[in-house]
Design a protein around this motif. Structure first.
Motif, PDB file in Angstrom:
ATOM      1  N   TYR A  41       0.880  -1.193  -0.010  1.00 49.14           N
ATOM      2  CA  TYR A  41       0.042   0.156  -0.043  1.00 49.14           C
ATOM      3  C   TYR A  41       0.941   1.371   0.099  1.00 49.14           C
ATOM      4  O   TYR A  41       0.705   2.243  -0.865  1.00 49.14           O
ATOM      5  CB  TYR A  41      -0.819   0.136   1.185  1.00 49.14           C
ATOM      6  CG  TYR A  41      -1.899   1.327   1.088  1.00 49.14           C
ATOM      7  CD1 TYR A  41      -2.862   1.518   0.136  1.00 49.14           C
ATOM      8  CD2 TYR A  41      -1.598   2.440   1.731  1.00 49.14           C
ATOM      9  CE1 TYR A  41      -3.558   2.475  -0.095  1.00 49.14           C
ATOM     10  CE2 TYR A  41      -2.148   3.714   1.481  1.00 49.14           C
ATOM     11  CZ  TYR A  41      -3.258   3.685   0.617  1.00 49.14           C
ATOM     12  OH  TYR A  41      -3.934   4.763   0.556  1.00 49.14           O
ATOM     13  N   ARG A  42       1.921   1.161   0.777  1.00 44.34           N
ATOM     14  CA  ARG A  42       2.668   2.575   0.773  1.00 44.34           C
ATOM     15  C   ARG A  42       3.513   2.704  -0.405  1.00 44.34           C
ATOM     16  O   ARG A  42       3.350   3.989  -0.962  1.00 44.34           O
ATOM     17  CB  ARG A  42       4.023   2.296   1.946  1.00 44.34           C
ATOM     18  CG  ARG A  42       4.684   3.676   2.120  1.00 44.34           C
ATOM     19  CD  ARG A  42       5.746   3.421   3.307  1.00 44.34           C
ATOM     20  NE  ARG A  42       6.386   4.673   3.264  1.00 44.34           N
ATOM     21  CZ  ARG A  42       6.934   5.627   2.422  1.00 44.34           C
ATOM     22  NH1 ARG A  42       7.019   5.171   1.323  1.00 44.34           N
ATOM     23  NH2 ARG A  42       7.546   6.718   2.813  1.00 44.34           N
ATOM     24  N   ASN A  43       3.699   1.686  -1.103  1.00 40.41           N
ATOM     25  CA  ASN A  43       4.436   1.708  -2.523  1.00 40.41           C
ATOM     26  C   ASN A  43       3.460   2.304  -3.593  1.00 40.41           C
ATOM     27  O   ASN A  43       3.823   3.270  -4.272  1.00 40.41           O
ATOM     28  CB  ASN A  43       4.988   0.560  -3.042  1.00 40.41           C
ATOM     29  CG  ASN A  43       6.265   0.063  -2.180  1.00 40.41           C
ATOM     30  OD1 ASN A  43       6.887   0.846  -1.538  1.00 40.41           O
ATOM     31  ND2 ASN A  43       6.446  -1.157  -2.268  1.00 40.41           N
ATOM     32  N   TRP A  44       2.130   1.886  -3.594  1.00 40.01           N
ATOM     33  CA  TRP A  44       1.207   2.515  -4.351  1.00 40.01           C
ATOM     34  C   TRP A  44       0.959   3.993  -3.918  1.00 40.01           C
ATOM     35  O   TRP A  44       0.962   4.748  -4.943  1.00 40.01           O
ATOM     36  CB  TRP A  44      -0.043   1.619  -3.999  1.00 40.01           C
ATOM     37  CG  TRP A  44      -1.394   2.200  -4.907  1.00 40.01           C
ATOM     38  CD1 TRP A  44      -1.555   1.801  -6.224  1.00 40.01           C
ATOM     39  CD2 TRP A  44      -1.967   3.247  -4.443  1.00 40.01           C
ATOM     40  NE1 TRP A  44      -2.713   2.727  -6.702  1.00 40.01           N
ATOM     41  CE2 TRP A  44      -2.807   3.580  -5.575  1.00 40.01           C
ATOM     42  CE3 TRP A  44      -2.258   4.069  -3.408  1.00 40.01           C
ATOM     43  CZ2 TRP A  44      -4.113   4.456  -5.710  1.00 40.01           C
ATOM     44  CZ3 TRP A  44      -3.257   4.725  -3.227  1.00 40.01           C
ATOM     45  CH2 TRP A  44      -4.047   5.217  -4.181  1.00 40.01           C
ATOM     46  N   GLN A  45       0.789   4.038  -2.621  1.00 38.28           N
ATOM     47  CA  GLN A  45       0.263   5.470  -2.246  1.00 38.28           C
ATOM     48  C   GLN A  45       1.573   6.500  -2.671  1.00 38.28           C
ATOM     49  O   GLN A  45       1.229   7.701  -3.356  1.00 38.28           O
ATOM     50  CB  GLN A  45       0.463   5.677  -0.723  1.00 38.28           C
ATOM     51  CG  GLN A  45      -0.161   7.062  -0.287  1.00 38.28           C
ATOM     52  CD  GLN A  45      -1.539   7.335  -0.614  1.00 38.28           C
ATOM     53  OE1 GLN A  45      -2.342   6.789  -0.308  1.00 38.28           O
ATOM     54  NE2 GLN A  45      -1.838   8.314  -1.498  1.00 38.28           N
ATOM     55  N   GLN A  46       2.922   6.101  -2.379  1.00 37.69           N
ATOM     56  CA  GLN A  46       3.946   7.005  -2.892  1.00 37.69           C
ATOM     57  C   GLN A  46       3.944   7.435  -4.427  1.00 37.69           C
ATOM     58  O   GLN A  46       4.084   8.482  -4.630  1.00 37.69           O
ATOM     59  CB  GLN A  46       5.486   6.427  -2.450  1.00 37.69           C
ATOM     60  CG  GLN A  46       6.228   7.308  -2.633  1.00 37.69           C
ATOM     61  CD  GLN A  46       6.453   8.611  -1.727  1.00 37.69           C
ATOM     62  OE1 GLN A  46       6.233   8.585  -0.550  1.00 37.69           O
ATOM     63  NE2 GLN A  46       6.439   9.904  -2.157  1.00 37.69           N
ATOM     64  N   HIS A  47       3.986   6.142  -5.187  1.00 36.72           N
ATOM     65  CA  HIS A  47       3.631   6.541  -6.570  1.00 36.72           C
ATOM     66  C   HIS A  47       2.523   7.199  -7.129  1.00 36.72           C
ATOM     67  O   HIS A  47       2.834   8.081  -7.884  1.00 36.72           O
ATOM     68  CB  HIS A  47       3.599   4.978  -7.384  1.00 36.72           C
ATOM     69  CG  HIS A  47       3.230   4.962  -8.744  1.00 36.72           C
ATOM     70  ND1 HIS A  47       4.458   5.635  -9.621  1.00 36.72           N
ATOM     71  CD2 HIS A  47       2.286   4.880  -9.489  1.00 36.72           C
ATOM     72  CE1 HIS A  47       4.036   5.567 -10.945  1.00 36.72           C
ATOM     73  NE2 HIS A  47       2.559   5.167 -10.884  1.00 36.72           N
ATOM     74  N   ALA A  48       1.413   7.058  -6.283  1.00 34.13           N
ATOM     75  CA  ALA A  48       0.217   7.883  -6.757  1.00 34.13           C
ATOM     76  C   ALA A  48       0.355   9.201  -6.310  1.00 34.13           C
ATOM     77  O   ALA A  48       0.021  10.050  -7.001  1.00 34.13           O
ATOM     78  CB  ALA A  48      -0.943   7.188  -6.009  1.00 34.13           C
ATOM     79  N   LEU A  49       0.819   9.620  -5.445  1.00 34.80           N
ATOM     80  CA  LEU A  49       1.514  10.912  -5.081  1.00 34.80           C
ATOM     81  C   LEU A  49       2.208  11.642  -6.044  1.00 34.80           C
ATOM     82  O   LEU A  49       2.014  12.733  -6.238  1.00 34.80           O
ATOM     83  CB  LEU A  49       1.995  10.910  -3.542  1.00 34.80           C
ATOM     84  CG  LEU A  49       0.802  10.883  -2.419  1.00 34.80           C
ATOM     85  CD1 LEU A  49       1.463  10.330  -0.907  1.00 34.80           C
ATOM     86  CD2 LEU A  49       0.111  12.102  -2.257  1.00 34.80           C
ATOM     87  N   GLN A  50       3.385  10.893  -6.129  1.00 32.17           N
ATOM     88  CA  GLN A  50       4.422  11.305  -7.127  1.00 32.17           C
ATOM     89  C   GLN A  50       3.982  11.648  -8.454  1.00 32.17           C
ATOM     90  O   GLN A  50       4.281  12.776  -9.083  1.00 32.17           O
ATOM     91  CB  GLN A  50       5.615  10.335  -6.963  1.00 32.17           C
ATOM     92  CG  GLN A  50       6.356  10.690  -5.974  1.00 32.17           C
ATOM     93  CD  GLN A  50       7.555   9.709  -5.672  1.00 32.17           C
ATOM     94  OE1 GLN A  50       7.246   8.430  -6.402  1.00 32.17           O
ATOM     95  NE2 GLN A  50       8.499   9.834  -4.833  1.00 32.17           N
ATOM     96  N   SER A  51       3.126  10.681  -8.983  1.00 32.82           N
ATOM     97  CA  SER A  51       2.550  10.873 -10.508  1.00 32.82           C
ATOM     98  C   SER A  51       1.317  12.067 -10.370  1.00 32.82           C
ATOM     99  O   SER A  51       0.988  12.525 -11.480  1.00 32.82           O
ATOM    100  CB  SER A  51       1.864   9.889 -10.850  1.00 32.82           C
ATOM    101  OG  SER A  51       0.762   9.382 -10.107  1.00 32.82           O
ATOM    102  N   GLY A  52       1.059  12.309  -9.131  1.00 40.27           N
ATOM    103  CA  GLY A  52      -0.425  13.297  -9.303  1.00 40.27           C
ATOM    104  C   GLY A  52      -1.546  12.574  -9.296  1.00 40.27           C
ATOM    105  O   GLY A  52      -2.665  13.311  -9.532  1.00 40.27           O
ATOM    106  N   SER A  53      -1.640  11.301  -9.512  1.00 43.71           N
ATOM    107  CA  SER A  53      -3.004  10.611  -9.863  1.00 43.71           C
ATOM    108  C   SER A  53      -3.760  10.709  -8.569  1.00 43.71           C
ATOM    109  O   SER A  53      -5.112  10.438  -8.413  1.00 43.71           O
ATOM    110  CB  SER A  53      -2.597   9.223 -10.458  1.00 43.71           C
ATOM    111  OG  SER A  53      -2.150   8.458  -9.384  1.00 43.71           O
ATOM    112  N   TYR A  54      -3.062  10.804  -7.309  1.00 41.17           N
ATOM    113  CA  TYR A  54      -3.657  10.994  -5.948  1.00 41.17           C
ATOM    114  C   TYR A  54      -3.280  12.507  -5.655  1.00 41.17           C
ATOM    115  O   TYR A  54      -2.203  12.889  -5.434  1.00 41.17           O
ATOM    116  CB  TYR A  54      -3.110   9.829  -5.019  1.00 41.17           C
ATOM    117  CG  TYR A  54      -3.649  10.115  -3.471  1.00 41.17           C
ATOM    118  CD1 TYR A  54      -4.531   9.100  -3.128  1.00 41.17           C
ATOM    119  CD2 TYR A  54      -3.321  11.066  -2.729  1.00 41.17           C
ATOM    120  CE1 TYR A  54      -5.135   8.864  -1.957  1.00 41.17           C
ATOM    121  CE2 TYR A  54      -3.821  11.034  -1.390  1.00 41.17           C
ATOM    122  CZ  TYR A  54      -4.624   9.832  -1.158  1.00 41.17           C
ATOM    123  OH  TYR A  54      -5.198   9.868   0.196  1.00 41.17           O
TER     124      TYR A  54
END
Length: 153
Positions: A41-54
């Protein structure tokens, strides 16, 4: 008490994971709470924050985070109720620290969420609400829909 909202940032990953854990813990969903702290989950969250999708907001009082809301825009097929809608806003990780609840912070975060979706031309949004939170969302115009889930093995 002055509450300020600021946009989420990639540096908020640990905070968002903790809020997600605490949100599920408070709802009594211990499996989901545990999952919120996994590396996956943390990896997904970090990627989503960095990509701007979150995207979304962190609520702060005197510089300390007291709540947050996450937002995403997801592709969605046209539906008979919304035949021209090709994307939906998705609201997740709505959380306010227990000692700050009942002060309008969640309402402010949800109003900011509406504005963020409007800025992106998103006209329809969905979220999953606990039984406890459902009446609060209904007061803000949210309507319950029928949704089911199935694990595909």
């Amino acid at each position: 008490m002055t509450v300020t909202l600021r946009p989420v940032a990639p540096s908020d990953c640990d905070l968002i994971c903790r809020h997600r854990h605490d949100m599920f813990q408070a709802a009594g969903d211990h499996k989901a709470a545990k999952a919120a702290l996994t590396p996956a989950y943390r990896n997904w969250q970090q990627h989503a924050l960095q990509s701007g999708s979150y995207f979304g907001f962190i609520a702060e009082v005197d510089g300390a985070a007291v709540g947050g809301v996450g937002l995403m825009v997801v592709d969605w097929p046209p539906h008979q109720l919304n035949p021209d809608v090709l994307q939906r806003g998705y609201v997740l990780n709505v959380f306010v620290e227990p000692e700050h609840r009942g002060q309008g912070i969640a309402k402010d975060m949800m109003a900011a969420s509406d504005a963020a979706f409007q800025k992106r031309n998103v006209t329809h949004a969905v979220l999953t609400a606990t039984d406890q939170a459902r009446p609060i969302y209904e007061k803000d115009g949210w309507q319950q829909t029928a949704q089911m889930a199935k694990e595909i093995r």
